[in-house]
Design an enzyme around this catalytic site. Sequence first.
Site: not given
Ligand code: SF4
Lengths: 281, 187
Positions: B40, B105
Amino acid sequence: MTRIMSTEDLIPVIAKLCMDACYHLSDNVIGALKAAYEKEESPYGRDTLKLLLDNAELASKEEMPVCHDTGMAVVMMEIGEQVSWVGKPLEEAVNDGVRKGYTEGYLRKSVYLDPLNRVNSGDNTPCVLHTEIVTGDKVKITVLPKGGGSENMGTFTNLVPADGVEGVKEFVLKSVLAAGGKACPPIVVGVGIGGTMDKTTLIAKKALLRPIGNRNPNQYYKELEEELLEEINKFGIGPLGMGGRVTALDVHIEYYPCHITSLPVAVNLQCHSVRQATIEL
Amino acid sequence: MENRTIKMTTPLTKEKIKDLNIGDIIELSGVIYTARDAAHNRIKENYENNRKQPIELEYQIIFYVGPTPAKPGKVIGSAAPTTSARMDKYVEMMLKQGITGMIGKGERADYVAELCREYGACYFLSIGGASAMIANQIKDVEVVAYEDLGTESIKRLKVEDLRLIVGIDSKGRTFQEEQVKKYKISK
Ligand code: SF4
């Protein structure tokens, strides 16, 4: 009696610990995720937990990383005081093990050699190594690949003694709330209280090594853990922040004596991908 | 589930996404691109200096992901979204260049929802850490720019039924905020 050990022998052992930690979640963690699935009321939350359980099963079967962020490797060693090392320097051998594990295990290389000038080391070294000298002639090694999502949400503060336990609760809850779905809940919350700044954060991380469901043996801290867990699960953040009843799988508190003027608190978060592997030599 | 499951194919034009609602489950197929912090940053430098971008951004979907290396015989290693909030600062610049969606996420700054409304774009949630499973929904990978960035390079992914949830819709509504409110127990 002195026990002679070669640091070179640690290399394949640590490599395997890195891979095992990244591929296989422990029965303790799987059990906790299953219990969370049973308890969760939110349809999106349940669906998410189901996917995480399926994912863990698939990863283990295929020997693939459970999560793509295979982290910076935190290596904790408890070394018996009767152990005497031969071979290359200990830290070098440990890093050789990490390099081997991350390269041969197809794990992600996520370490920059310099935090500001940001050049990837290419082999995920160096690790963060903590050593502790203990009694006896054994060596216990734990590898904890720590991803950025949850690690970056960690917090530290110096409260004043007058803030007391209420201040501690408020700080822990505020930290978890700020992390929200970004730390990949359901999380394990590691809390360190007391010590000096370095000690506080270290015991917060060590708190994450305790199996989920195990309480602090001190009754006062045990009750504090239970109270915080209940409060956190009222937030409604839920699995991956999709809303729900299960935001944390557990809260683990470790404490340490501190200076008369101090009340330091650290919160270290562990995402649902609780990856740890331990061996005693 | 309370919401519908919809199969969609890229490119996602504004027309195609305008009726999506938060909470809708999407099974996305077609070509998407990866970019994280470092990529980015380079796109931004190009943008500010009127340099040509390494990929055409119009109607594209950007997946915030940095996979693990592929084992022999596999197209990709484990792959799942990274924390989107780190890319918040780049969203407007990317929307101006025509992207219509982002996959990641976690929660985003409030202004991202506002930008989605303004530009008619969506933010899709994928499951953080479900990386072995998501890898199976990726059928082809090609590094198209910034190979030197390793896992952070820009890759063209061919996905099949990549499972997503509409996290912010083009009306600027936020799924996570709504859901968390539902389950919050007030003191
Ligand atoms: S599960 Fe844990 S290591 Fe994997 S993306 Fe999420 S915070 Fe990061």
